[in-house]
Motif scaffolding. Structure first.
Motif, short mmCIF file in Angstrom:
data_model
loop_
_atom_site.label_atom_id
_atom_site.label_comp_id
_atom_site.label_asym_id
_atom_site.label_seq_id
_atom_site.Cartn_x
_atom_site.Cartn_y
_atom_site.Cartn_z
N LEU A 112 39.76 25.61 41.40
CA LEU A 112 39.31 26.03 40.13
C LEU A 112 40.43 26.34 39.18
CD1 LEU A 112 36.83 25.96 38.40
CD2 LEU A 112 36.55 28.18 38.91
N GLU A 113 41.33 27.04 40.00
CA GLU A 113 42.67 27.25 39.16
C GLU A 113 43.18 26.31 38.42
OE1 GLU A 113 43.37 30.45 38.30
OE2 GLU A 113 41.52 30.89 39.19
N LYS A 114 43.38 25.25 39.06
CA LYS A 114 44.38 24.32 38.72
C LYS A 114 43.57 23.45 37.78
CE LYS A 114 47.61 23.74 42.34
NZ LYS A 114 47.61 23.28 43.98
N GLY A 115 42.04 23.40 38.10
CA GLY A 115 41.18 22.67 37.23
C GLY A 115 41.15 23.21 35.85
N LEU A 116 41.26 24.58 35.73
CA LEU A 116 41.23 25.14 34.51
C LEU A 116 42.37 25.25 33.71
CD1 LEU A 116 38.72 27.95 35.25
CD2 LEU A 116 37.98 25.66 34.03
N LYS A 133 41.48 7.55 53.68
CA LYS A 133 42.50 8.37 53.14
C LYS A 133 43.12 7.93 51.80
CE LYS A 133 44.06 11.55 56.76
NZ LYS A 133 45.07 12.01 57.57
N GLU A 134 43.37 6.64 52.12
CA GLU A 134 43.95 5.89 51.18
C GLU A 134 43.06 5.61 49.73
OE1 GLU A 134 47.05 4.72 50.14
OE2 GLU A 134 47.52 6.03 51.60
N LEU A 135 41.73 5.44 50.24
CA LEU A 135 40.67 5.22 49.24
C LEU A 135 40.56 6.62 48.40
CD1 LEU A 135 37.67 3.58 51.06
CD2 LEU A 135 39.27 2.72 49.35
N PHE A 136 40.80 7.70 48.88
CA PHE A 136 40.73 9.04 48.50
C PHE A 136 41.87 9.23 47.35
CE2 PHE A 136 38.13 10.92 52.19
CZ PHE A 136 37.18 10.17 51.89
N ARG A 137 42.89 8.40 47.83
CA ARG A 137 44.24 9.02 47.09
C ARG A 137 44.06 9.12 45.46
NH1 ARG A 137 49.31 9.23 48.96
NH2 ARG A 137 48.96 8.13 50.87
N LEU A 139 32.92 12.90 40.81
CA LEU A 139 33.94 12.25 41.86
C LEU A 139 33.33 12.23 43.16
CD1 LEU A 139 36.70 12.02 41.14
CD2 LEU A 139 37.43 14.34 42.04
N ALA A 140 32.53 13.32 43.65
CA ALA A 140 31.71 13.28 44.67
C ALA A 140 30.74 11.90 44.93
CB ALA A 140 30.95 14.49 45.24
N HIS A 141 30.23 11.75 43.84
CA HIS A 141 29.28 10.43 43.76
C HIS A 141 30.13 9.17 43.95
CE1 HIS A 141 25.34 9.01 42.71
NE2 HIS A 141 25.81 8.29 41.64
N ALA A 142 31.09 9.08 43.21
CA ALA A 142 31.88 7.88 43.20
C ALA A 142 32.45 7.63 44.40
CB ALA A 142 33.04 7.91 42.10
N LEU A 143 33.05 8.73 44.90
CA LEU A 143 33.64 8.55 46.38
C LEU A 143 32.49 8.14 47.59
CD1 LEU A 143 36.23 11.32 46.28
CD2 LEU A 143 36.63 8.51 46.31
N GLU A 147 44.95 12.40 43.62
CA GLU A 147 46.30 12.30 42.83
C GLU A 147 45.87 12.70 41.22
OE1 GLU A 147 49.13 9.23 44.94
OE2 GLU A 147 48.23 8.53 43.11
N MET A 148 44.96 12.35 40.65
CA MET A 148 44.44 12.61 39.31
C MET A 148 43.78 13.76 39.31
SD MET A 148 43.28 8.87 38.16
CE MET A 148 42.55 9.54 36.78
N ASN A 149 43.19 14.49 40.49
CA ASN A 149 42.44 15.75 40.28
C ASN A 149 43.12 16.85 41.21
OD1 ASN A 149 40.27 14.93 37.95
ND2 ASN A 149 39.94 13.40 39.74
#
Ligand code: C2E
Ligand code: CA
Ligand code: CA
Length: 902
Positions: free
Chosen positions: A295-299, A206-210, A60-64, A214-216
């Motif tokens: 992480l909690e949510k990610g897991l 911010k819109e670019l980040f959205r 994600l960091a890479h893409a952004l 939203e997905m993560n």
């Protein structure tokens, strides 16, 4: 052997772990393994899921980063396009500001990320702006100019966020911000002449980040190299980890990137959130892209999966535990049942009672060891057979039929049976047969338990026999004889019967001289001899000792009996040979007759006994018939006994009298002999010569003796003061008292109690008493002598006591019997005996008393012969106490007169 085998097998069984325990252990092991596996799987899963989240964050960091770079490069590119426009048309700068403004406006329209584009000259003065008016504050433009112109190689500049929507704005509403991006514009010669500043809208970024947000579960942040936050995506506040902060401080180098795990404390959760932070610093631009992943949510997806895995494992463990325990319980039950059966089998096998089990038809299925031992039959020999193999023939068919009817009705049968063993011995058993029923109440088996009671039954029979028979001769004993006689007399046919009483003569001598074994042999021989003479219908019994009795029933004539008795006497009188010794034997027989329905057994037995005594009296080896005179004597005897008993119990009619004993040298009384007198209820005086032997015979003498001592000592106490003071007292004590009572102790105790000195007392015992063999008697005599009481041997000459014993006894006195005194002047031998007795007494240092002195001649002979004391009617008869007092006083007076006269 079999027992050993059992022990061995039980030992090996002990060596193994019992199956139910093994299963329990195994189950626990599997359950634990499952649990550990679960922990492992969950842990691995968590690690894997975390790695995936890390990876995702990095990507994600890479893409952004690329997106952000493109956006900024687009802005910079567009701002640079102003430079081209100004080089192509330099007039725009000087004259046609409006046209420049329009160009800027068009540019803005093409670049959605910008809010405003402003151009300043190299001095920082405003030239044009997409909003056609100068910014209210020129500070930002100044800063851009200064930094860009100073740093010659720098072509653009990204500033930290500024307040307000536009350049120089004041943030009129909310917290609006903008990010100024400045580009240095150069002329065709490459010299800087102006700067273009783009006002970048942070919301655009911010819109670019959205979408990513939203997905993560991520928070996105864009920082400047100098550590200033440029844009922060939605999703709560994030604070930089110390480590990252350090990194920013030391300023990042281009193209640096990395991932960190950090715990971010949020307002909601004090414990902190685990966060994966990935950063990338871009190379062409001084920007750092940060992606924070919760992480909690990610897991959470993994956690859902983990929960599923957890429950799967829980179910698995539960199933293992349940299955294991079910199996263990089943095995435990089986084990218990098996050991119970084993125990029962062992118990039945080794029980002392013989047991066999048959099927419903009575065929033997199983026997225990005791059965094999008792009957001699082994299991393999009798299996399939019926218990008939044990049939002794003692019981008839009906017996067994009834037994079967009983047990087939389902009842337990108990009873005594005579069985036979394999080697044809009969055994008696107490047997219990129990039908075994199944759940439908049908008989499937019979269990027969027997206890061998052969020995007990035989012993009982033996005891019964012995209770009624004599062990030595096997003849009926007194009891069964009395019963048989009673039965014969109870018949009402008035038949005549005879009773013979047979007593062996001098049997005691045989016993004493040849021993008891010889005595037993003589009894057996006598039994055989008598049996040989007696008719079949005669009943011979041994009453005890050497006494036998014969009952002859259904007698026709009394003469028959006389012939029989004569024959008996004849056969008994034949000499007996016992080993070396040969001796003659004889018997005395008493006969009486009775009639059924009239006489009673006890009377007849007594009559025969009396007749036998008569025969003995008549010189033995003869017989005598009972007659009425004998009966009278017996009645008299019985009456005497009853009267004496009554006299003693009521203390009535019994008296003491005293006969003086005279010193031979001066004819003065020195002592008295105490003699008993009895006046019966009819007022008749009974002589002690008559009642003492009776009392000795039935033991009453013991009571009589104690009465005598009680009575006497009370009197003696009184005598200590009166005229009778100083008189010695001679007391008669019979052999029975000495042999059966502690009479010596009683006497000595009374002596002390009443203050009588032992020298005052003499105890007379007859010579025949001394012949009695009794330790007690000797102890009594020793005790008396040791206490200082004198002993006197009464009726001396009538017995045959040994001289050694007389000297050992250490008696004081010898009393010559009256019968010898009566022979004085008539019988030379009596006189000789008297003289010899006196000589003997001298040798043994004893004094001599002569009793029964009636005549002067006798007195003179005795005095001349050297007798010490005299007693007899010549001097004084036995008298009561009052007379005695007078008599003694009279004697003393006379003595005094004589002395004075002399
Ligand atoms: P014993 O011990 O030989 O006692 C002497 C007996 O001879 C007495 O008879 C006495 O009365 C009698 N007697 C004395 N002088 C003459 C005489 O000159 N001529 C004749 N014919 N008789 C004389 P008693 O009192 O009838 O006693 C008879 C026997 O009874 C005694 O013989 C003694 O053995 C026994 N007896 C008497 N009293 C007792 C007693 O208290 N205890 C015991 N155990 N036996 C006693
Ligand atoms: Ca006496
Ligand atoms: Ca005597």
């Amino acid at each position: 052997m079999e027992v050993k085998k059992d022990v061995a097998s039980s030992k090996t069984a002990k060596g193994f772990i019992r199956p139910h325990l093994a299963v329990t252990l195994f189950t626990l092991l599997v359950a634990t393994a499952c649990f550990l596996l679960m922990l492992f799987v969950l842990d691995r899963g968590e690690q894997r899921a975390t790695r995936e989240q890390e990876e995702k964050t990095r990507l994600l960091a890479h893409a952004l980063e690329n997106t952000v770079i493109r956006s900024f490069q687009d802005v910079i590119g567009r701002l640079n396009s102003i430079e081209e426009a100004l080089i192509l048309n330099p007039d725009l700068l000087a004259q046609d500001v409006d046209a420049l403004n329009r160009i800027l406006d068009d540019l803005l329209a093409l670049t959605p990320s910008l809010r405003e584009v402003v151009v300043h000259d190299s001095a920082g003065a405003w030239i044009a702006s997409s909003r056609q008016r100068p910014p209210s504050d020129g500070a930002v433009a100044g800063k851009c100019n200064a930094r860009l112109l100073q740093n010659n190689h720098l072509d653009y500049l990204i500033l930290e966020p500024q307040p307000g929507r536009y350049l120089g704005g004041r943030s009129p509403r909310g917290n609006q911000q903008h990010i100024p991006v400045c580009v240095l514009l150069r002329d065709s010669l490459g010299l800087p002449f102006a700067t273009a500043t783009g006002v970048l809208n942070p919301d655009y970024l911010k819109e670019l980040f959205r979408p990513a947000h939203e997905m993560n579960p991520v928070l996105l942040e864009l920082y400047h190299y100098n550590g200033v936050l440029l844009v922060k995506g939605e999703g709560g506040a994030a604070a930089l980890h110390d480590h990252l902060a350090d990194l920013f401080r030391s300023s990042l180098k281009a193209r640096e990137y990395g991932t960190y795990h950090q715990t971010l404390v949020t307002a909601h959760a004090s414990s902190g959130n685990s966060v994966i932070t990935s950063y990338r610093s871009t190379s062409p631009l001084p920007l750092v892209m940060l992606v924070h992943l919760d992480l909690e949510k990610g897991l959470s997806a993994w956690h859902q999966e983990a929960r599923f895995v957890f429950w799967v494992f829980v179910a698995l463990i539960a199933a293992v535990l349940m299955g294991g325990s079910v199996l263990a319980v089943a095995l435990l039950r089986k084990y218990r049942m098996e050991s119970e059966i084993q125990l029962l089998t062992a118990a039945i096998s080794s029980t002392a009672n013989a047991i066999f089990i048959t099927d419903q038809q009575g065929k033997i299925q199983w026997v225990n060891r005791a059965f094999e031992k008792l009957t001699g039959w082994r299991l393999q020999e009798v299996r399939g057979q019926t218990p008939k193999v044990l049939n002794s023939g003692e019981h008839d068919r009906r017996f067994f039929h009834q037994l079967w009817v009983h047990i087939l009705s389902g009842q337990v049968w108990r009873g005594q049976l005579t069985n036979t063993t394999r080697d044809q011995r009969n055994i008696i058993v107490d047997q219990t047969i129990t039908p075994i029923l199944n759940q439908y109440q049908e008989i499937t088996h019979f269990v027969a338990v027997h206890e061998d009671v052969t020995a007990r039954t035989r012993a009982e029979a033996q005891a019964r026999f012995l209770a009624r028979h004599d062990a030595l001769t096997a003849l009926p004993n007194r009891r069964s004889f009395a019963e048989a006689l009673g039965d014969a007399l109870a018949m009402d046919d008035a038949h005549l019967l005879a009773i013979l009483f047979i007593d062996l003569d001098h049997f005691k001598t045989i016993n004493d001289t040849l021993g008891h074994q010889a005595g037993d042999e003589v009894l057996r021989i006598s039994t055989e001899r008598m049996r040989g003479q007696l008719p079949d219908h005669a009943l011979l019994a041994r009453l005890g000792g050497d006494e036998f009795s014969v009952l002859i029933r259904s007698l026709n004539h009394t003469a028959e009996v006389q012939r029989l008795v004569e024959a008996l006497l004849q056969v008994m009188a034949q000499p007996v040979q016992l080993g070396e010794s040969r001796f003659s034997l004889s018997a005395s027989v008493g006969v009486t007759f009775g009639q059924a329905g009239q006489d009673d057994a006890a009377t007849l037995l007594r009559q025969a006994d009396l007749a036998m005594y008569k025969a003995k009296h008549d010189g033995r080896n003869t017989f005598s018939f009972f007659d009425e005179k004998m009966d009278y004597a017996m009645h008299h005897h019985v009456k005497l006994e009853q009267g004496l008993r009554a006299a003693l119990s009521q203390n009535q009619g019994l008296l003491l009298c005293y006969q003086p004993i005279i010193a031979a040298h001066n004819l003065q009384p020195v002592a008295v002999e105490v003699l008993m007198r009895w006046r019966n209820s009819a007022g008749e005086w009974i002589s002690p010569a008559e009642f003492i032997p009776v009392a000795e015979g039935n033991g009453l003498i013991l009571e009589l003796g104690r009465w005598q001592l009680r009575e006497l000592f009370e009197r003696l106490n009184a005598w200590q003061q009166g005229a009778l003071r100083g008189l010695k007292v001679s007391i008669n004590i019979s052999a029975v008292q000495l042999a059966r009572d502690n009479i010596a102790e009683v006497l000595v105790a009374k002596m002390f109690q009443h203050g009588i000195r032992p020298e005052q007392l003499v105890v007379e015992v007859t010579e025949t008493t001394l012949m009695t063999e009794s330790t007690r008697l000797r102890e009594n005599l020793d005790f008396l002598r040791d206490s200082g009481v004198s002993l006197s041997i009464d009726d001396f000459g009538t017995g045959y006591s040994s001289l050694s014993y007389i000297s050992e006894l250490d008696a004081h006195l010898i009393k010559i019997d009256r019968s010898f005194v009566q022979g004085i002047g008539k019988s030379h031998s009596d006189e000789e005996i008297i003289l010899a007795t006196i000589a003997l007494a001298r040798n043994l240092d004893m004094r001599v008393v002569a009793e029964g002195v009636e005549e002067g001649e006798q007195r003179d002979f005795l005095i001349r012969a050297g007798v010490d004391y005299l007693q007899g009617y010549l001097f004084a008869r036995p008298m009561f106490e009052s007379e005695l007092t007078d008599f003694i006083a009279g004697c003393r007076r006379q003595l005094t007169a004589t002395v004075l006269h002399d």
